[in-house]
Scaffold this active site. Structure first.
Site, short mmCIF file in Angstrom:
data_model
loop_
_atom_site.label_atom_id
_atom_site.label_comp_id
_atom_site.label_asym_id
_atom_site.label_seq_id
_atom_site.Cartn_x
_atom_site.Cartn_y
_atom_site.Cartn_z
N GLY A 131 6.70 4.61 8.59
CA GLY A 131 5.77 5.76 8.63
C GLY A 131 5.94 6.46 10.13
O GLY A 131 6.87 6.36 10.43
N SER A 132 4.86 7.14 10.49
CA SER A 132 5.10 8.04 11.79
C SER A 132 5.15 6.89 13.14
O SER A 132 4.40 6.06 13.02
CB SER A 132 4.00 9.09 11.83
OG SER A 132 2.70 8.26 11.88
N THR A 133 5.71 7.39 14.09
CA THR A 133 5.80 6.62 15.23
C THR A 133 4.45 6.14 15.90
O THR A 133 4.07 5.10 16.12
CB THR A 133 6.49 7.27 16.37
OG1 THR A 133 8.01 7.12 15.55
CG2 THR A 133 6.77 6.16 17.71
N ALA A 134 3.52 7.49 15.71
CA ALA A 134 2.16 7.28 16.16
C ALA A 134 1.40 6.26 15.57
O ALA A 134 0.75 5.16 16.25
CB ALA A 134 1.35 8.64 15.99
N GLU A 139 10.11 15.45 15.79
CA GLU A 139 10.46 15.23 14.50
C GLU A 139 9.96 16.52 13.86
O GLU A 139 8.51 16.55 13.76
CB GLU A 139 10.05 13.97 13.98
CG GLU A 139 10.54 13.63 12.67
CD GLU A 139 10.35 12.25 12.20
OE1 GLU A 139 8.98 11.89 12.16
OE2 GLU A 139 11.02 11.76 11.53
N GLU A 177 9.74 0.94 10.58
CA GLU A 177 10.86 2.10 10.36
C GLU A 177 9.90 3.14 10.70
O GLU A 177 9.04 3.67 9.89
CB GLU A 177 11.26 1.92 8.80
CG GLU A 177 12.01 0.57 8.76
CD GLU A 177 13.29 0.47 9.21
OE1 GLU A 177 13.80 1.32 9.91
OE2 GLU A 177 13.89 -0.45 8.82
N CYS A 205 13.50 10.50 7.24
CA CYS A 205 13.44 9.93 8.66
C CYS A 205 14.78 10.04 9.16
O CYS A 205 15.23 10.11 10.51
CB CYS A 205 13.08 8.73 8.81
SG CYS A 205 13.90 7.51 7.51
N GLY A 243 2.49 3.82 13.70
CA GLY A 243 3.29 2.38 13.82
C GLY A 243 3.18 1.85 14.90
O GLY A 243 2.97 0.77 15.11
N LYS A 268 0.84 -1.11 -0.06
CA LYS A 268 0.09 0.09 -0.17
C LYS A 268 0.91 1.39 0.02
O LYS A 268 1.61 1.51 1.00
CB LYS A 268 -0.74 0.12 1.19
CG LYS A 268 -1.96 1.08 1.11
CD LYS A 268 -2.55 1.49 2.36
CE LYS A 268 -1.92 2.74 2.84
NZ LYS A 268 -1.76 4.15 2.25
P1 NAD Z 1 2.08 7.87 8.38
O1 NAD Z 1 2.48 7.19 9.35
O2 NAD Z 1 0.99 8.99 8.37
O3 NAD Z 1 1.59 7.14 7.06
C1 NAD Z 1 2.45 5.83 6.54
C2 NAD Z 1 1.73 4.95 6.02
O4 NAD Z 1 0.68 4.27 6.93
C3 NAD Z 1 0.79 5.73 4.81
O5 NAD Z 1 0.98 4.66 3.80
C4 NAD Z 1 -0.68 5.43 5.51
O6 NAD Z 1 -1.70 5.50 4.49
C5 NAD Z 1 -0.63 4.28 6.57
N1 NAD Z 1 -1.45 4.34 7.53
C6 NAD Z 1 -2.27 5.31 7.99
N2 NAD Z 1 -2.98 4.93 9.07
C7 NAD Z 1 -2.89 3.80 8.89
C8 NAD Z 1 -3.63 2.72 9.84
N3 NAD Z 1 -4.31 2.89 10.85
N4 NAD Z 1 -3.21 1.23 9.71
C9 NAD Z 1 -2.28 1.01 8.69
N5 NAD Z 1 -1.65 1.86 7.95
C10 NAD Z 1 -1.78 3.20 7.91
O7 NAD Z 1 3.52 8.59 7.78
P2 NAD Z 1 3.71 9.59 6.64
O8 NAD Z 1 3.30 11.10 7.27
O9 NAD Z 1 3.43 9.09 5.56
O10 NAD Z 1 5.43 9.53 6.81
C11 NAD Z 1 6.11 10.51 7.54
C12 NAD Z 1 6.76 9.62 8.65
O11 NAD Z 1 7.46 8.48 8.43
C13 NAD Z 1 7.60 10.23 9.58
O12 NAD Z 1 7.48 10.37 10.80
C14 NAD Z 1 9.03 9.61 9.21
O13 NAD Z 1 9.98 9.79 9.93
C15 NAD Z 1 8.60 8.17 9.03
N6 NAD Z 1 9.69 7.37 8.14
C16 NAD Z 1 10.44 6.77 8.55
C17 NAD Z 1 11.46 6.09 7.88
C18 NAD Z 1 12.53 5.00 8.48
O14 NAD Z 1 12.88 4.14 7.72
N7 NAD Z 1 12.56 5.12 9.82
C19 NAD Z 1 11.40 6.35 6.53
C20 NAD Z 1 10.52 7.24 5.94
C21 NAD Z 1 9.71 7.86 6.85
#
Ligand code: NAD
Length: 450
Positions: free
Chosen positions: A207-210, A354, A229, A263, A212, A154
């Site tokens: 994605g975000s820690t919240a 962040e 991640e 990130c 994740g 996704k």
């Molecule tokens: P996000 O957490 O909002 O979304 C990430 C993904 O999760 C998207 O595809 C989103 O549609 C999906 N998602 C949202 N709600 C969900 C749920 N309830 N269940 C399952 N999936 C869901 O993050 P973002 O704003 O897209 O990305 C930015 C964040 O990603 C930053 O915090 C960044 O640090 C982090 N990030 C980390 C790494 C790493 O490798 N550590 C790499 C890139 C980005």
């Protein structure tokens, strides 16, 4: 049917709509993946390796097209986007080495022969953010496929196009239908279904820690392994014994690359107090020279932020702070934000949260112990850089900083051949590197009585 409107971040103009998949469509893709995975896992290791090499070759033939899509949907500078597309091909090529190298063990036991096998999970669900849409996708799908799994992926709502194209290129390369399916859609619908679907046996979330943390909680209820991640608040640690010219020249790329939407962004600079003023003096021209502008231009080092809402959030970090100096950015349409250097204290919001934008907080430190304490004074632990010409100090500090990916006298974090991932609130598990494919397998032990 709901649709996602895509916006060019460099102009603010919408240019396409992509249908958001439903729960039923997600379930149908998982059902196809279950069937495709059985034949894929039964293929010879060489057969899987060859298929991935063909996939890599087809991606390489489409680097220009993929890069153009990333410029359009994500605002990445063209030279970065080309690197990213080529990186996807490299990750596939590197993963293609895995099927023939996933050796088990032969363990000495009494009364027979004992061997282990690396069995694929079955179907793996990969959830991708918008900041590096195609590279992060490939870190999940390439090793997962190499290990004999099927993948449902996704992409982020804002940036689905390169992932969708990679799904098409996989078919063009001859990967079986249903083995690698890209399912654009909403996180709480498609992403959440990967968590709850009993046939998705492992989840990779970036994605975000919240979000994740919620994904991990859902996976725990299903006893489903998850790789996370997540966010970061990494530091450049600049010691007085560093080559200050080299460090100052490297800092803009370490935090302003991808407009800070990285990130691994070193969004804190910790500078030894005795060289603090001199270092800021060297940093200022480097920041002013950082080229922000049209992502289609080959000279551009930084494009716009991803969206208007995100720009508002990044701007909120400048409320009431002490701005040391800023670079420049275009005005007018598009989600532009000039690189900004802020003088901060350890408790300040700008030094703790962040930002995910081109804003960096500079903090002084007194000695090595103080530097380590400040570097670790964060919930995150993803990346970081140590700048020193003292070898012993480089070893001591790199062992003491609680981060998954560090570099000394460099700001690099990502190589397909080396492990990547975070400690603390930055994540669980590792991607890339020699063990990447093995992380998509479960060990089976078989004892043969003789
Ligand atoms: P996000 O957490 O909002 O979304 C990430 C993904 O999760 C998207 O595809 C989103 O549609 C999906 N998602 C949202 N709600 C969900 C749920 N309830 N269940 C399952 N999936 C869901 O993050 P973002 O704003 O897209 O990305 C930015 C964040 O990603 C930053 O915090 C960044 O640090 C982090 N990030 C980390 C790494 C790493 O490798 N550590 C790499 C890139 C980005």
């Amino acid at each position: 049917m709901s649709v996602q409107t895509l916006v060019d971040p460099a102009t603010g103009a919408s240019f396409a709509e992509v249908a958001a998949s439903s729960l039923a469509e997600t379930d149908a893709a998982v059902a196809r993946a279950v069937v495709a995975q059985r034949s894929w896992a039964a293929e010879s290791p060489l057969g899987r390796a060859s298929a991935l090499r063909r996939f890599a070759a087809v991606v390489r033939d489409h680097v220009d097209e993929l890069a153009r899509l990333e410029v359009l949907e994500a605002g990445h500078p063209i030279s970065s986007a080309e690197w990213e597309a080529e990186h996807v091909a490299q990750v596939l090529d590197y993963s293609a080495g895995a099927p023939e190298r996933l050796s088990g063990q032969q363990i000495p036991v009494a009364g027979g022969l004992d061997v282990t096998f690396h069995e694929p999970y079955g179907v793996v669900g990969v959830i991708v953010p918008w900041n590096f849409p195609m590279t992060i996708a490939s870190w999940g799908f390439a090793p997962a496929l190499a290990a004999g799994n099927a993948v449902v992926l996704k992409p982020a709502e804002l940036t689905p196009l390169t992932a969708i194209r990679l799904g098409e290129l996989a078919l063009e390369a001859g990967l079986p239908d249903g083995l690698f399916t890209v399912i654009p859609g909403a996180g709480p619908v498609v992403g959440q279904r990967f968590v709850t679907h009993p046939e998705v046996r492992k989840v990779v979330f970036t994605g975000s820690t919240a979000v994740g943390t919620e994904v991990a909680a859902g996976c725990a209820r299903e006893l489903k392994p998850v790789t996370l991640e997540l966010g970061g608040k990494s530091a450049n640690i600049v010691f007085a014994d560093a080559d200050l010219e080299v460090a100052a020249a490297a800092v803009p790329a370490s935090v302003f690359d991808n407009a800070g939407q990285d990130c691994c962004a070193r969004s804190r600079i910790l500078v030894q107090r005795s060289v603090y003023d001199r270092f800021l003096g060297l940093l200022e021209p480097a920041v002013r020279d950082w080229t922000v502008g049209d992502p289609n231009d080959r000279g551009t080092q930084m494009g716009p932020l991803i969206s208007a809402a995100h720009r508002d959030r990044v701007a909120s970090f400048l409320d009431g702070v002490d701005v040391a100096f800023r670079g420049s950015a275009p005005t007018g349409d598009g989600f532009w934000f000039a690189p900004t250097v802020v003088l901060a204290q350890p408790g300040d919001r700008v030094a703790r949260e962040e930002i995910f934008g081109p804003v960096v907080a500079v903090l002084p430190f007194d000695d090595e112990a103080d530097a380590i304490r400040l570097a670790n004074d964060t919930v995150y632990g993803l990346a970081g850089s140590i700048w020193t010409e003292n070898l012993g100090r480089a070893v001591r500090v790199s062992r003491a900083v609680r981060s998954g990916v560090l570099s000394v006298n460099s700001h690099s974090s990502v190589r397909y051949a080396t492990p990547f991932g975070g400690m603390k609130a930055s994540g669980l598990g590792r991607e890339l590197g020699p063990d990447a494919a093995e992380h998509f397998t479960q060990t089976k032990n078989v004892f043969f009585a003789t």
